[in-house]
Write an enzyme that holds these catalytic residues in place. Sequence first.
Site, PDB file in Angstrom:
ATOM      1  N   HIS A  41      35.502  38.835  35.285  1.00 18.55           N
ATOM      2  CA  HIS A  41      36.546  37.730  35.251  1.00 18.55           C
ATOM      3  C   HIS A  41      35.789  36.767  35.798  1.00 18.55           C
ATOM      4  O   HIS A  41      35.486  36.371  37.151  1.00 18.55           O
ATOM      5  CB  HIS A  41      37.740  38.350  36.038  1.00 18.55           C
ATOM      6  CG  HIS A  41      38.573  39.447  35.630  1.00 18.55           C
ATOM      7  ND1 HIS A  41      39.774  39.446  34.909  1.00 18.55           N
ATOM      8  CD2 HIS A  41      37.996  40.562  35.279  1.00 18.55           C
ATOM      9  CE1 HIS A  41      40.086  40.472  34.580  1.00 18.55           C
ATOM     10  NE2 HIS A  41      39.177  41.448  34.570  1.00 18.55           N
ATOM     11  N   GLU A  44      38.529  31.736  36.085  1.00 13.84           N
ATOM     12  CA  GLU A  44      40.329  31.791  36.330  1.00 13.84           C
ATOM     13  C   GLU A  44      40.342  30.606  37.287  1.00 13.84           C
ATOM     14  O   GLU A  44      41.381  29.752  37.178  1.00 13.84           O
ATOM     15  CB  GLU A  44      40.608  33.121  36.712  1.00 13.84           C
ATOM     16  CG  GLU A  44      40.586  33.996  35.713  1.00 13.84           C
ATOM     17  CD  GLU A  44      40.822  35.536  36.182  1.00 13.84           C
ATOM     18  OE1 GLU A  44      42.033  35.631  36.470  1.00 13.84           O
ATOM     19  OE2 GLU A  44      39.953  36.442  36.170  1.00 13.84           O
TER      20      GLU A  44
END
Length: 72
Positions: A41, A44
């Site tokens: 990830h 973000e």
Amino acid sequence: MINNNYDELLTGFNIAGDERQNSFSKMAELTSQSPLKKTFHAEEICSPVSITQALDAGTTRIGHGIATIDNE
């Protein structure tokens, strides 16, 4: 240990956390010998640099990447 002892139903690692901790290199080290794919990830919280860091660390997929649209 996980590099040699995983179930055939396990297809990869989904690595998420606070990008500001620069954990991509640590996770890359922990999973480097594994044939499994990695999803990190990225982008973000941090800038597009986190995408580059995740790619350098060996990710095969980016999770979220929501700030990419702001990157020219």
